[in-house]
Motif scaffolding. Structure first.
Motif, PDB file in Angstrom:
ATOM      1  N   GLY A   1      39.785  48.930  23.459  1.00 52.90           N
ATOM      2  CA  GLY A   1      38.409  48.177  23.588  1.00 52.90           C
ATOM      3  C   GLY A   1      37.822  49.000  22.512  1.00 52.90           C
ATOM      4  O   GLY A   1      37.911  50.242  22.050  1.00 52.90           O
ATOM      5  N   ILE A   2      36.843  48.345  21.964  1.00 50.48           N
ATOM      6  CA  ILE A   2      35.714  48.908  21.040  1.00 50.48           C
ATOM      7  C   ILE A   2      34.276  48.636  21.294  1.00 50.48           C
ATOM      8  O   ILE A   2      34.020  47.369  21.811  1.00 50.48           O
ATOM      9  N   LEU A   3      33.605  49.688  21.216  1.00 50.81           N
ATOM     10  CA  LEU A   3      32.055  49.446  21.582  1.00 50.81           C
ATOM     11  C   LEU A   3      31.039  50.364  20.580  1.00 50.81           C
ATOM     12  O   LEU A   3      31.658  51.061  20.173  1.00 50.81           O
ATOM     13  N   THR A   4      29.804  49.814  20.562  1.00 50.95           N
ATOM     14  CA  THR A   4      28.883  50.578  19.592  1.00 50.95           C
ATOM     15  C   THR A   4      27.827  51.016  20.722  1.00 50.95           C
ATOM     16  O   THR A   4      27.460  50.089  21.586  1.00 50.95           O
TER      17      THR A   4
ATOM     18  N   TYR B   1      28.038  50.453  26.799  1.00 47.83           N
ATOM     19  CA  TYR B   1      28.779  50.641  28.139  1.00 47.83           C
ATOM     20  C   TYR B   1      28.017  49.737  29.160  1.00 47.83           C
ATOM     21  O   TYR B   1      28.613  49.440  29.971  1.00 47.83           O
ATOM     22  N   ARG B   2      26.938  49.242  28.624  1.00 45.86           N
ATOM     23  CA  ARG B   2      26.325  48.295  29.706  1.00 45.86           C
ATOM     24  C   ARG B   2      27.415  47.049  29.684  1.00 45.86           C
ATOM     25  O   ARG B   2      27.620  46.409  30.757  1.00 45.86           O
ATOM     26  N   GLY B   3      28.070  46.557  28.635  1.00 48.91           N
ATOM     27  CA  GLY B   3      29.015  45.622  28.552  1.00 48.91           C
ATOM     28  C   GLY B   3      30.099  45.698  29.439  1.00 48.91           C
ATOM     29  O   GLY B   3      30.828  44.718  29.950  1.00 48.91           O
ATOM     30  N   LEU B   4      30.566  46.850  29.677  1.00 48.75           N
ATOM     31  CA  LEU B   4      31.647  47.154  30.595  1.00 48.75           C
ATOM     32  C   LEU B   4      31.281  47.021  31.815  1.00 48.75           C
ATOM     33  O   LEU B   4      32.097  46.456  32.696  1.00 48.75           O
TER      34      LEU B   4
ATOM     35  N   PHE C   1      25.367  53.470  33.639  1.00 51.81           N
ATOM     36  CA  PHE C   1      26.481  54.232  33.227  1.00 51.81           C
ATOM     37  C   PHE C   1      26.176  55.776  33.155  1.00 51.81           C
ATOM     38  O   PHE C   1      27.200  56.510  33.443  1.00 51.81           O
ATOM     39  N   ARG C   2      24.886  56.201  33.371  1.00 52.91           N
ATOM     40  CA  ARG C   2      24.547  57.505  33.666  1.00 52.91           C
ATOM     41  C   ARG C   2      24.996  58.109  35.242  1.00 52.91           C
ATOM     42  O   ARG C   2      24.883  59.067  35.377  1.00 52.91           O
ATOM     43  N   THR C   3      25.422  56.937  35.970  1.00 54.60           N
ATOM     44  CA  THR C   3      25.661  57.521  37.309  1.00 54.60           C
ATOM     45  C   THR C   3      27.283  57.341  37.528  1.00 54.60           C
ATOM     46  O   THR C   3      27.709  56.650  36.915  1.00 54.60           O
ATOM     47  N   PRO C   4      27.755  58.121  38.403  1.00 54.17           N
ATOM     48  CA  PRO C   4      29.056  58.157  38.878  1.00 54.17           C
ATOM     49  C   PRO C   4      29.542  56.576  39.333  1.00 54.17           C
ATOM     50  O   PRO C   4      30.720  56.198  38.945  1.00 54.17           O
TER      51      PRO C   4
END
Length: 326
Positions: free
Chosen positions: A8-11, A44-47, A79-82
């Motif tokens: 996977g690739i993300l920016t 990371y939001r896209g994940l 994403f900042r949370t576990p």
């Protein structure tokens, strides 16, 4: 050799010119090596929200010259949370993504490091930031383009500064890192740069005034790094108005123009080399490393070093600026 079949690739974080060149290089290098590629939209939001699509070679056609990022980028508080990272990891597993390539700056690679540690997951980072503030690499993707944008803007500001015999404070990006201001000042022939790295050592404005501006010229240009450490260009101008009212002061804040535009040849080449190297690293079973460049050679820098160590400003650059500003 690695058993990776799909990456996977993300920016993530702030965009930087050359990110698209990096996306192109990662995608085509992976396909060349028989690895499937999935593009993750909006970082990371896209994940977390399952914004994932399969990339083919033609998915990255005609993008090497484009600024910004075709994958988009976004901040993700989840994403900042576990709990959020667990959702992100489950998405990677569900999509059959065996490893991740993250293109971004300090915050993005910090997130990558945490995700990799929590789930023992292979991640390789590419340094995509105009600030050039990541340790272990001589340059970051986007830095050269931003520097050229600053130089061109300051050249134009000098024309009007000279016509009106004014002192200009020009604010550039960087926050805690003064590479753009310092090298931008040298490249544009500015009189001084006020940078975060020197703020704790001395009062840079007082030092500048006491040394005198260029008396052989009828204008002065000073580049100032944005942020709380220096106070930015507006704070500098206010101080001059109160403490040194004899100077006619103006402020120009370059802002987000520094992030945009078609990447320079240097940034395109750097991004392409780093993108290809990211796939080589994964095939070599490397993980939790950032791809860097030192003395024109690709290196692998552990996340722990890239994001934890301060990148020092070269003393010779400060000396060069001081000598050439007389």
């Amino acid at each position: 050799m690695s058993n990776i079949k799909c990456i996977g690739i993300l920016t993530s974080g702030g965009d930087a010119p050359g990110m698209n060149a990096a996306i192109r290089a990662v995608t085509r290098s992976a396909i060349y090596n028989g690895i499937e590629v999935k593009g993750i939209m909006r970082g990371y939001r896209g994940l977390i929200y399952d914004e994932i699509e399969t990339f083919k070679s033609n998915s990255v056609s005609n993008i090497i010259q484009q600024g910004g990022t075709i994958l988009r980028t976004a901040r993700s508080e989840e994403f900042r949370t576990p709990e959020g990272r667990k959702i992100a990891y489950e998405a990677l597993v569900r999509e059959g993504i065996d490893a991740l390539v993250v293109i971004g700056g300090d915050g993005s690679l910090t997130g990558a490091r945490i995700l990799a540690q929590e789930f023992n997951y292979p991640i390789v980072g590419l340094p995509g930031t105009i600030d050039n503030d990541l340790f272990g690499t001589d340059s970051t993707i986007g830095y050269d383009t931003a520097l050229n944008t600053i130089m061109q803007a300051v050249d134009k500001i000098r024309d009007t500064a000279s016509s009106h015999e004014r002192l200009f404070f020009i604010e550039v990006m960087g926050r805690e890192c003064g590479f753009l201001a310092l090298n931008g000042a040298i490249a544009s022939g500015a009189e001084a740069a006020i940078i975060p790295e020197m703020s704790e050592l001395k009062d840079q404005l007082a030092d500048l005034i006491s040394n005198g501006f260029r008396k052989s010229k009828n204008s002065s240009l000073v580049l100032v790094t944005e942020g709380n450490i220096t106070g930015g260009a507006m704070a500098m101008a206010e101080r001059v108005k109160k403490e040194y009212p004899q100077y006619d002061v103006r402020v120009s804040i370059l802002g987000h123009v520094q992030r945009g535009g078609s990447p320079t040849a240097n940034d395109r080449i750097l991004a392409s080399r780093m993108g290809a190297a990211a796939i080589d690293a994964l095939l070599d079973d490397q993980r939790n490393v950032m791809i860097g460049i030192q003395n024109d050679k690709i290196v692998y820098v552990p996340f722990s070093k890239a994001i934890k160590k301060n990148k020092p400003v070269q003393e010779d650059l400060l000396r060069t600026l001081k000598i050439l500003s007389i």
